[in-house]
Enzyme design. Structure first.
Site, PDB file in Angstrom:
ATOM      1  N   ASP A 127      -3.109   0.544  -3.476  1.00 36.04           N
ATOM      2  CA  ASP A 127      -2.483   1.671  -2.795  1.00 36.04           C
ATOM      3  C   ASP A 127      -2.551   2.936  -3.651  1.00 36.04           C
ATOM      4  O   ASP A 127      -2.990   2.895  -4.806  1.00 36.04           O
ATOM      5  CB  ASP A 127      -1.017   1.279  -2.490  1.00 36.04           C
ATOM      6  CG  ASP A 127      -0.576   1.760  -1.123  1.00 36.04           C
ATOM      7  OD1 ASP A 127      -1.118   2.767  -0.640  1.00 36.04           O
ATOM      8  OD2 ASP A 127       0.334   1.133  -0.542  1.00 36.04           O
TER       9      ASP A 127
ATOM     10  N   ASP B  80      -0.008   4.644   7.965  1.00 39.66           N
ATOM     11  CA  ASP B  80       0.431   3.302   8.393  1.00 39.66           C
ATOM     12  C   ASP B  80       0.630   3.222   9.902  1.00 39.66           C
ATOM     13  O   ASP B  80       1.285   4.072  10.500  1.00 39.66           O
ATOM     14  CB  ASP B  80       1.748   2.936   7.701  1.00 39.66           C
ATOM     15  CG  ASP B  80       1.570   2.782   6.205  1.00 39.66           C
ATOM     16  OD1 ASP B  80       0.447   3.001   5.701  1.00 39.66           O
ATOM     17  OD2 ASP B  80       2.571   2.457   5.536  1.00 39.66           O
TER      18      ASP B  80
END
Ligand code: GLA
Length: 403
Positions: free
Chosen positions: A150, A208
């Site tokens: 990430d 997301d």
């Protein structure tokens, strides 16, 4: 002489680096399929959950259908030990990650894990910046097969991102274990241009996903259609070993409380979930489920386990579908398949049922196909022209089989 030796050394080094990059591209020749903890469980994860999911992957037929990677997302970390080795949270994972990897591997599944290119992850746990080689060695020693990496708490600019991802990819290669590398910087630095060269097999192209069809204008939280809007245009950058990743499947969540239920993630209906499966398969996207597969209903199983749709995702030609029409009524995608077949996805974006009419000629294809409906599991009986009705938000998926 000394100079000659140095240049020979440099040539050898760069040849070795190139063959490493080549090897990384071979790690995921087809889009990865699996299950990830995040969208439903968030940080509420532990080893009992992972074992339970591994068992269910087997008993539900998910594993046999191709869902192989079981990926532990953020929230597993317990800091570092005295030697700076990253460790798992001893309360959530008392037996350790290696034992879990052994359990998962014994079922023919693969284990994935998560870290971040900064000191701390998105949820504030220990991450890998400046510990890349040490962490890669640890992951390899545990038997990890996939790393999602990430980009929270890292600088905005592209150069730093490229450099940090390359550093971790090289560390994974150096670890000596084949570990698929998933780049997750949400598309902000256009990773489709550089992520493959940085060693990534997949790269997220958007923020997301939330468990909803589409964001209301002016609101946050991307639904299925908001993500398709971006990822559907990126077909030129995907190919074997390098995949656009439009984030996880929300199929079967039905608005369940978790990270994808905020920002308007109230859930979708089964027609919409069928569309996600169809579109992700056409886009040659990673198929990463996130629902509770231990309690899946029949509708969810029908969607996630449809072998004809999975075959389109996993097709050996490894081509992401091209969007060939996009207007107020339709989104249409065409995907060339191995051996001369095509897959055609037709999505009704309106709020009411619509009639459709197709001919291979309209699609720019010569005649000579028989048409199979991949959701109804039947040949339509039609050859080069066919018609029918499509419900609101439904995606029909046809295989045009070359005669
Ligand atoms: C980011 C990622 C998500 C998930 C969380 C974990 O938001 O994009 O997919 O990994 O971090 O904290």
């Amino acid at each position: 002489m000394k100079q000659l030796m140095i240049s020979i050394g440099l040539v050898l080094l760069s040849a070795a680096m190139q063959s490493q990059v080549k090897l990384r591209k071979e790690l995921s020749p087809l889009p990865p399929m699996g299950w990830m903890t995040w969208n439903l469980y968030g940080e509420r994860i532990d080893e009992a959950l992972i074992r339970k999911v591994a068992d269910a992957m087997e008993s539900t037929g998910m594993a046999a259908a191709g869902y192989r990677y079981l990926i532990i997302d953020d929230g597993w970390q317990g800091g570092r030990d005295k030697k700076n080795n990253i460790i798992a949270d001893p309360v959530k994972f008392p037996s350790g990650i290696k034992a879990l990897a052994d359990y998962v591997h014994a079922k023919g599944l693969k284990l994935g894990i998560y870290s971040d290119a900064a000191p701390l992850t998105c949820a504030g746990y220990t991450a890998s910046l400046n510990f890349e080689e040490q962490d890669a060695r640890t992951f390899a020693s545990w038997g990890i097969d996939y790393l999602k990496y990430d980009y929270c708490n890292a600088p905005e600019d592209s150069n730093t991102a490229k450099q940090r991802y390359t550093t971790m990819a090289n560390a994974l290669t150096k670890s000596g274990r084949d570990i698929v590398f998933g780049i997750c910087e949400w598309g902000g630095r256009k990773p489709w241009f550089w992520a493959s060269n940085a060693g990534g097999s997949v790269w997220r192209t958007t923020g997301d996903i939330r468990d909803k069809w589409k964001a209301k204008p002016g609101t946050d939280g991307e639904g299925i259609m908001d993500i398709v809007a971006v990822n559907g245009s990126l077909d030129a950058y995907a190919g074997s070993g390098r995949w656009n990743d439009p984030d996880m499947l929300v199929i079967g969540l039905y608005g369940a409380k978790g990270p994808s239920s905020d920002l308007g993630g109230i859930g979708c209906n089964d027609t919409e979930y069928q569309s996600q499966m169809s579109l992700w398969s056409m886009m040659a996207a990673p198929l990463i489920a996130t629902n509770d597969i231990t309690t899946m209903n029949e509708a969810t199983k029908r969607i996630l386990l449809n072998p004809e749709v999975i075959a389109i995702n996993q097709d050996a030609a490894a081509i992401q579908a091209k969007r060939i029409r996009r207007d107020a009524q339709w989104e249409i995608f065409l995907k060339p398949l191995d051996g001369g077949d095509y897959a055609l996805a037709v999505l009704n974006v309106t709020e009411t049922e619509q009639p459709y009419n197709f001919s291979t000629e309209d699609l720019g294809l010569a005649a000579g196909f028989v048409i199979r409906d991949c959701w109804e599991h039947r040949l339509t009986g039609k050859k080069n022209k066919w018609s029918g009705k499509i419900a609101a938000h439904e995606t029909k998926l046809f295989r045009l089989i070359k005669k």
